[in-house]
Write an enzyme that holds these catalytic residues in place. Structure first.
Site, PDB file in Angstrom:
ATOM      1  N   LYS A 137       0.845  -1.208   0.000  1.00  0.00           N
ATOM      2  CA  LYS A 137       0.000   0.000   0.000  1.00  0.00           C
ATOM      3  C   LYS A 137       0.879   1.258   0.000  1.00  0.00           C
ATOM      4  O   LYS A 137       1.966   1.244  -0.575  1.00  0.00           O
ATOM      5  CB  LYS A 137      -0.969  -0.030   1.183  1.00  0.00           C
ATOM      6  CG  LYS A 137      -1.762  -1.328   1.254  1.00  0.00           C
ATOM      7  CD  LYS A 137      -2.917  -1.248   2.190  1.00  0.00           C
ATOM      8  CE  LYS A 137      -3.578  -2.616   2.292  1.00  0.00           C
ATOM      9  NZ  LYS A 137      -4.791  -2.609   3.079  1.00  0.00           N
ATOM     10  N   HIS A 144      -8.696  -3.050  -5.975  1.00  0.00           N
ATOM     11  CA  HIS A 144      -8.633  -3.233  -4.520  1.00  0.00           C
ATOM     12  C   HIS A 144      -9.785  -2.463  -3.873  1.00  0.00           C
ATOM     13  O   HIS A 144     -10.177  -1.398  -4.356  1.00  0.00           O
ATOM     14  CB  HIS A 144      -7.284  -2.724  -3.999  1.00  0.00           C
ATOM     15  CG  HIS A 144      -7.040  -3.098  -2.576  1.00  0.00           C
ATOM     16  ND1 HIS A 144      -7.574  -2.383  -1.531  1.00  0.00           N
ATOM     17  CD2 HIS A 144      -6.359  -4.130  -2.023  1.00  0.00           C
ATOM     18  CE1 HIS A 144      -7.217  -2.956  -0.393  1.00  0.00           C
ATOM     19  NE2 HIS A 144      -6.486  -4.009  -0.656  1.00  0.00           N
ATOM     20  N   GLU A 201      -9.950  -0.606  -1.421  1.00  0.00           N
ATOM     21  CA  GLU A 201      -9.662   0.793  -1.064  1.00  0.00           C
ATOM     22  C   GLU A 201      -9.828   1.697  -2.283  1.00  0.00           C
ATOM     23  O   GLU A 201     -10.283   2.837  -2.165  1.00  0.00           O
ATOM     24  CB  GLU A 201      -8.247   0.894  -0.466  1.00  0.00           C
ATOM     25  CG  GLU A 201      -8.209   0.311   0.937  1.00  0.00           C
ATOM     26  CD  GLU A 201      -6.874  -0.258   1.360  1.00  0.00           C
ATOM     27  OE1 GLU A 201      -5.846   0.014   0.710  1.00  0.00           O
ATOM     28  OE2 GLU A 201      -6.860  -0.996   2.368  1.00  0.00           O
ATOM     29  N   GLU A 204     -11.466 -10.632  -1.195  1.00  0.00           N
ATOM     30  CA  GLU A 204     -11.113  -9.873  -0.004  1.00  0.00           C
ATOM     31  C   GLU A 204     -12.377  -9.275   0.610  1.00  0.00           C
ATOM     32  O   GLU A 204     -12.822  -8.206   0.166  1.00  0.00           O
ATOM     33  CB  GLU A 204     -10.155  -8.739  -0.373  1.00  0.00           C
ATOM     34  CG  GLU A 204      -8.864  -9.195  -0.996  1.00  0.00           C
ATOM     35  CD  GLU A 204      -7.739  -8.214  -0.734  1.00  0.00           C
ATOM     36  OE1 GLU A 204      -6.735  -8.628  -0.157  1.00  0.00           O
ATOM     37  OE2 GLU A 204      -7.886  -7.022  -1.069  1.00  0.00           O
ATOM     38  N   SER A 238      -6.628  -9.608   6.677  1.00  0.00           N
ATOM     39  CA  SER A 238      -5.994  -9.925   7.960  1.00  0.00           C
ATOM     40  C   SER A 238      -5.335 -11.306   7.989  1.00  0.00           C
ATOM     41  O   SER A 238      -5.398 -12.005   8.992  1.00  0.00           O
ATOM     42  CB  SER A 238      -7.000  -9.769   9.106  1.00  0.00           C
ATOM     43  OG  SER A 238      -7.470  -8.434   9.169  1.00  0.00           O
TER      44      SER A 238
HETATM   45  C1  PEP Z   1      -5.257  -5.877   1.595  1.00  0.00           C
HETATM   46  O1  PEP Z   1      -5.175  -4.679   1.701  1.00  0.00           O
HETATM   47  O2  PEP Z   1      -5.323  -6.400   0.470  1.00  0.00           O
HETATM   48  C2  PEP Z   1      -5.307  -6.675   2.809  1.00  0.00           C
HETATM   49  C3  PEP Z   1      -5.719  -7.897   2.720  1.00  0.00           C
HETATM   50  O3  PEP Z   1      -4.926  -6.054   3.973  1.00  0.00           O
HETATM   51  P1  PEP Z   1      -4.723  -6.735   5.416  1.00  0.00           P
HETATM   52  O4  PEP Z   1      -3.926  -7.998   5.206  1.00  0.00           O
HETATM   53  O5  PEP Z   1      -3.980  -5.722   6.217  1.00  0.00           O
HETATM   54  O6  PEP Z   1      -6.089  -7.020   5.943  1.00  0.00           O
END
Ligand code: PEP
Length: 255
Positions: free
Chosen positions: A14, A99, A101, A171, A217
């Site tokens: 990121k 993604h 975000e 995700e 996570s």
């Molecule tokens: C991500 O941003 O793709 C992600 C899975 O983040 P995290 O592992 O911190 O949850």
């Protein structure tokens, strides 16, 4: 781990790491993971560190380079954007697209992600296409509808041959950066659903070959359990990819 498809573990750094910090991290990963052959390993630094990280892993047999985003356009008046050809200059092989975000903060739509996916494939980059439901959507029992729409929209118009190069990342938005991991059963259920949808959209062969990563996570402690699910083919790792120890342990625990 005996898996139907070769696992892929990707680290999404990121908007973290200066060039010096990125080099520190990737050099440590080289020491820890330089001999790993069983799993495909990808690091996705910010654009500003691609050049130096690329040089640092030039001779690596195990670590490949990914970007976190790219433009759907190939050149021209798109201030602030980076195109596939520019990524290729640094031997980037993978690119994360859609993604959550970017869907949330840059309002990226399935249509835009579809255009980016096609641009990536045209440049021989492997897109890692992200899909996943929000907490409100899961609680309203529309996870499958949401994921189905995202998968169909993002992969629309691709050929079966192109699908060989595509990686999907499931995700769940409620699990990203929150410390809340989907249970392995929750992940498996959605991964299996996505594979069924790929079979319906393309065919069984494409569905059997496509890698579906889990993200949200992922940590060393939950890797083994998640990766043991039959339709989980790797991980897209955010927070835990920022330290060499935790990312290396995730890779090692997946083998
Ligand atoms: C991500 O941003 O793709 C992600 C899975 O983040 P995290 O592992 O911190 O949850």
């Amino acid at each position: 781990m005996d898996k139907a498809r070769k696992l892929l573990i990707a680290g999404n750094w990121k908007m973290n790491k200066t060039v010096a910090e990125a080099l520190d991290l990737v050099r440590s990963l080289q020491v820890e993971l330089g001999l790993v052959k069983e799993v495909d390993i990808v690091v996705c630094p910010p654009f500003t560190a691609l050049s130096e990280v690329s040089k640092a892993i030039m001779d690596s047999k195990s670590i490949r380079l990914g970007a976190q985003n790219m433009s759907e356009h190939n050149f021209g008046a798109h201030t602030g954007e980076i195109c596939a050809g520019m990524l290729k200059e640094f031997s980037v092989r993978y690119v994360v697209l859609g993604h959550s975000e970017r869907r949330q903060f840059q309002k990226e739509s399935d249509g835009l992600i579809n255009a980016k996916t096609k641009a990536a494939l045209a440049a021989s980059l492997k897109p890692i296409v992200c899909v996943g439901e929000t907490l409100a959507e899961r609680e309203s029992n529309v996870t499958e509808i949401v994921v189905d729409t995202q998968v169909g929209g993002c992969l629309s118009g691709l050929t079966k041959e192109q699908m060989d190069e595509v990686i999907i990342a499931y995700e769940p938005v409620w699990a990203i950066g929150t410390g809340k991991t989907a249970t392995s059963a929750q992940a498996q259920a959605v991964h299996s659903f996505i594979r069924q949808r790929i079979a319906a959209l393309f065919d069984e062969t494409v569905a059997k070959r496509v890698r579906i990563l889990y993200g949200g996570s992922v940590k060393p402690a939950n890797t083994r359990e998640l990766m043991s699910q039959p339709d989980v083919d790797g991980a897209l790792v955010g927070g835990a990819s920022l330290e060499a120890r935790s990312f290396s342990d995730i890779v090692k625990n997946s083998i």
